[in-house]
Design a protein around this motif. Sequence first.
Motif, PDB file in Angstrom:
ATOM      1  N   GLU A   4       1.025  -1.145   0.093  1.00 28.14           N
ATOM      2  CA  GLU A   4       0.191   0.090   0.449  1.00 28.14           C
ATOM      3  C   GLU A   4       1.220   1.249   0.378  1.00 28.14           C
ATOM      4  N   ILE A   5       0.428   2.550  -1.011  1.00 23.61           N
ATOM      5  CA  ILE A   5       1.297   3.626  -0.940  1.00 23.61           C
ATOM      6  C   ILE A   5       0.248   4.235  -0.661  1.00 23.61           C
ATOM      7  N   ALA A   6       0.614   5.372   0.298  1.00 25.15           N
ATOM      8  CA  ALA A   6      -0.488   6.363   1.022  1.00 25.15           C
ATOM      9  C   ALA A   6       0.099   8.045   0.127  1.00 25.15           C
ATOM     10  N   ILE A   7       0.292   8.373  -0.741  1.00 18.00           N
ATOM     11  CA  ILE A   7       0.010   9.531  -1.031  1.00 18.00           C
ATOM     12  C   ILE A   7      -0.522  10.593  -0.904  1.00 18.00           C
ATOM     13  N   THR A   8      -0.403  11.603   0.216  1.00 18.45           N
ATOM     14  CA  THR A   8      -1.246  12.933   0.023  1.00 18.45           C
ATOM     15  C   THR A   8      -0.296  14.124  -0.633  1.00 18.45           C
ATOM     16  N   GLY A   9      -1.199  14.982  -0.909  1.00 20.96           N
ATOM     17  CA  GLY A   9      -0.923  16.522  -1.408  1.00 20.96           C
ATOM     18  C   GLY A   9      -2.068  17.066  -1.644  1.00 20.96           C
ATOM     19  N   LYS A  10      -1.790  18.683  -2.182  1.00 19.87           N
ATOM     20  CA  LYS A  10      -2.548  18.926  -2.984  1.00 19.87           C
ATOM     21  C   LYS A  10      -1.890  19.812  -4.666  1.00 19.87           C
ATOM     22  N   LEU A  11      -2.466  18.830  -4.920  1.00 11.42           N
ATOM     23  CA  LEU A  11      -2.320  18.904  -6.289  1.00 11.42           C
ATOM     24  C   LEU A  11      -2.740  20.048  -7.181  1.00 11.42           C
ATOM     25  N   VAL A  12      -1.543  21.158  -8.012  1.00  3.16           N
ATOM     26  CA  VAL A  12      -1.746  21.707  -8.620  1.00  3.16           C
ATOM     27  C   VAL A  12      -2.644  21.454 -10.513  1.00  3.16           C
ATOM     28  N   SER A  13      -2.142  20.435 -10.342  1.00  6.90           N
ATOM     29  CA  SER A  13      -2.022  19.745 -12.149  1.00  6.90           C
ATOM     30  C   SER A  13      -1.929  17.923 -11.992  1.00  6.90           C
ATOM     31  N   PRO A  14      -2.829  17.324 -12.720  1.00  7.13           N
ATOM     32  CA  PRO A  14      -2.542  16.062 -12.774  1.00  7.13           C
ATOM     33  C   PRO A  14      -0.726  15.429 -12.434  1.00  7.13           C
ATOM     34  N   GLN A  15      -0.851  14.302 -11.386  1.00  6.44           N
ATOM     35  CA  GLN A  15       0.158  13.825 -11.409  1.00  6.44           C
ATOM     36  C   GLN A  15       0.204  12.414 -12.223  1.00  6.44           C
ATOM     37  N   LYS A  16       1.516  12.343 -12.605  1.00  6.55           N
ATOM     38  CA  LYS A  16       1.419  11.062 -13.057  1.00  6.55           C
ATOM     39  C   LYS A  16       2.297   9.757 -12.974  1.00  6.55           C
ATOM     40  N   PHE A  17       1.983   8.509 -12.429  1.00  7.24           N
ATOM     41  CA  PHE A  17       3.613   7.631 -11.675  1.00  7.24           C
ATOM     42  C   PHE A  17       3.945   6.273 -13.315  1.00  7.24           C
ATOM     43  N   GLN A  18       4.467   5.908 -13.282  1.00  8.50           N
ATOM     44  CA  GLN A  18       5.016   4.768 -14.392  1.00  8.50           C
ATOM     45  C   GLN A  18       5.555   3.866 -13.103  1.00  8.50           C
ATOM     46  N   LEU A  19       4.427   2.927 -13.653  1.00  6.61           N
ATOM     47  CA  LEU A  19       4.645   1.785 -12.674  1.00  6.61           C
ATOM     48  C   LEU A  19       4.912   0.392 -13.349  1.00  6.61           C
ATOM     49  N   ASP A  20       5.909  -0.546 -12.213  1.00  5.53           N
ATOM     50  CA  ASP A  20       7.011  -1.088 -12.466  1.00  5.53           C
ATOM     51  C   ASP A  20       5.738  -2.318 -12.707  1.00  5.53           C
ATOM     52  N   ASP A  21       5.300  -2.653 -13.440  1.00  6.42           N
ATOM     53  CA  ASP A  21       4.417  -4.217 -13.909  1.00  6.42           C
ATOM     54  C   ASP A  21       5.127  -5.089 -13.562  1.00  6.42           C
ATOM     55  N   LYS A  22       5.656  -5.464 -13.682  1.00  2.00           N
ATOM     56  CA  LYS A  22       6.851  -6.541 -13.850  1.00  2.00           C
ATOM     57  C   LYS A  22       6.970  -6.744 -12.641  1.00  2.00           C
ATOM     58  N   HIS A  23       7.351  -6.145 -10.981  1.00  2.00           N
ATOM     59  CA  HIS A  23       7.013  -6.563 -10.031  1.00  2.00           C
ATOM     60  C   HIS A  23       5.379  -6.588  -9.478  1.00  2.00           C
ATOM     61  N   LEU A  24       4.882  -5.772 -10.032  1.00  2.00           N
ATOM     62  CA  LEU A  24       3.957  -5.908  -9.300  1.00  2.00           C
ATOM     63  C   LEU A  24       2.426  -5.955  -9.993  1.00  2.00           C
TER      64      LEU A  24
END
Length: 885
Positions: free
Chosen positions: A328-348
């Motif tokens: 579980e990765i809990a992320i908090t923060g007031k975003l000014v713009s959409p935030q993208k992340f790249q997933l490592d689907d080899k391990h997850l």
Amino acid sequence: MKHFLLLSLISPALLAQEKIDAVAEGKNTFDTMGCMECHTVSPSDDSIKTGPSLYGLFLNEARDRKVVAKGKTEHMTVKADRGYFDRSVRQSWDQLAVAESGATKGTAYLPAMPMYPKEIITDRDLDNLFHYLRTLAPAGKAGPSKVMVDKPKAAKVNSLLEIANEVPVTDRPRVFRAPLRGSSGRALHVGLPDGMNYTFDPQTLSLRNVWTGGFLNLSSERKGRGKPGSVRGFINKGIADSKGLLQPLTQSGEPVSFDHKEPDVLDHGTIKKWLWDDRDFLAISESIDAEFLGHSLSKKDSSPSFNFRVGNNKLSQAIRFNGNRQLEIAITGKLVSPQKFQLDDKHLSGVKVTGGSLSGKIITLNPAKGPNYLVTAELPTGLIARPSLAKAENWAPQPVEKRPSQPGNKPLELPAGYSIETWVAPKDLYGRNQLFEPIGIAVAKDGTIVVTTRTAGVWRIRDDKWSLFAEGTYEALGVQIEDDKGDRIVIMQKPELTRLADTNGDGRADQFQTLCDDYGFHGNYHEYAHGPARDHEGNFYFALNLSHGGDEKTSWRAGGPFMGSMGGYRGWACMVTADGKFEPYANGLRSPAGIGVDPQGRLWYAENQGEYVGSSKVVPLEKGKFYGHLSGLVTLPNKMNPDSPELKFDKWKDKIRKGAVWLPHGRLANSPGHPAWEMTGEKFGPFQKQMFIGDQTLSTMLRVQTEQLNGIDQGCVMPFARGLHAGAMRPCFLPDGSLLIGQTGRGWGARGGKQDSLQRVVYDGKTNPADIHHMTPTKDGFVIHFTAPINKDIKEDALLKALSMESWFYTNTGKYGSPAHEKRNEEITSAKFQRSNQSVAITVKDFSKKRSIDRLHYLRINTDGMFKHASWKTLEVYYTLRELP
């Protein structure tokens, strides 16, 4: 989890007797203990070293070796056999080798090598070291290149606490910085109570590695120079090793990666790539619109959250493991713009997003659904059992035990009227002795003493009791206190300048704010960061060592044999302004192990002898100046790389900012540390306003007094203390007027013989110790100022006979160090008392600008019958003369 015998978890195959190469193991010991700093091993290496060459010394048929026995002056001949080798390591001062070549041929080496007990170099290490040294000889005379011996069997272990330097995890998360392969040197490693461990890396602002079982073992980091780095803990299993399991993307869509300034540990390919890239280092950093901001610990259970910025989005990320395989990765923060992340689907797998969406490998967080987001995923495998502990952590304050200091390898020598005591290091959280190495010391207004260490964290002394303030810091070599009680401090670690704060009043730091990581850190053991110093305007300063090791493609040595730059302002002094801006400040540094601001607000630093540094020195540190070593210049702007034609010594040698005071190599200093100024108001005796600075190798404390003539800095240095327990790196004057000295002997060895020590020097307030206070130049010689009057029955002719002087100079070249050039005896033609018997003017024959400038003048005075309380049998002072009145 039930306590059980750890040995039962080891496969029988692992317990079978193995063979190892004693020569390779000996070479590793040679490197780890830093023997190459003082000895050459090649017939073509003519570097100026503290000790003799080891090439051709230990032959198949033992050869003759001239030595001088302890307390003697005449030469004697011994056989360079195994017995001589053992004595040279265990009782290194009993027989001093006589130089066989070079400028000092025929004279004995100084007793600078520490005597290494079995606790530091074991008998097995000694055997291996001898096998290696036997290979350093011509063919036909050398020992075998490979010697296979039995590998020592693992000792039976019943508890994790019996494993040296194991970092146990009990009922709370533990956060440590350490150089592990597969992550950068700036990475933070977290051990959780449920048996899971992970790495969050500022390089990619991401969770990178997950493993289960043992957390960390810091044995490699705490032995010798800390090469090749630390490892995961006892009985572990890797689950995921990735560049970034959930790696943020910049607004332009690129995965965040700062591998130009913090590559993975020992990733020489990446280091080489960026070192030879001719783009400006800061421009590359600024092109990545992101930064690591630090981490904080939860008030509830001490679990960490990692803070970072991507574009205008400020985020905090907490990582948990729910059950056997659930991440579980809990992320908090007031975003000014959409935030993208790249997933490592080899391990997850089985990824779910709350507050955003998943498309292929890309997770997008929606600002309208914040500020709380959650990403869950399945790990490829579950955890294994971590052996439990029968003993809980103990955070209770520990009384500071103070003992009269006993002599180490050398007798303790102090001026008359001074005494010394040892402050015993605190135990760790499990009651074990620990390697302490107190290198940073500062005192808060309320009297709280803050002590930072190389590997034992940050400690405080309040009401004469030790308490742990922060753990897991990485070579924290200095500290500044920002409040009245020591609850808010700034420390300099290898990876960064960090602000620590206790915000909930429980006595432990819970906020770790990254103030600056804008320089390169490649995980190299020698990339120390010294500081921070702070000026009257609130600006921080720190000095960055060059690296050691690697080839010219990964660490550019500018033609020298050892120290080089891997890029990123290594070999520079840097400034962080009061409002947090990073600014490169000065360059040409090599191993700048001391930095401080004097009472007038002027910045100084201490440099260690080596390539392009003829002898150690103390120098004013001035913006934009060049201090001698070429390697750091690869970070200059305007498309600079090691092949740049501008980086030639002939183009820079006349730009070197001259040192104010030479600290003569092998005599007073080999590796000077941090300066401190005596501002106690006579509580510490007659040395007000002088600089006090220690030496790591020689276990000494020195006094320095500088002056300016026609805008040129120069001055003198005098010994203050000899025979300290370890390497004196950090002096700090306490409110009561005493001097606390933080010391380390690990990695280079210290003449005192101990790995670490904390000693306090106290003045009795009554005795007037007779010593040379300082010396100043005149048009035809010098005036010697004493701390006490010379006895009235001493006549000037007797005084003249008691004085002697010699002079020489050092040069800066690509070779390691410099000999004493044009050494000569100076004739003192007269010695006359000044207005009182407390100062003497001497005239030196042919003393002139042409003949005497840019030389080190060494004066001695025999004190027999001269003073009431003479500090030494011979008083001495070294004056670096740059200008005449």
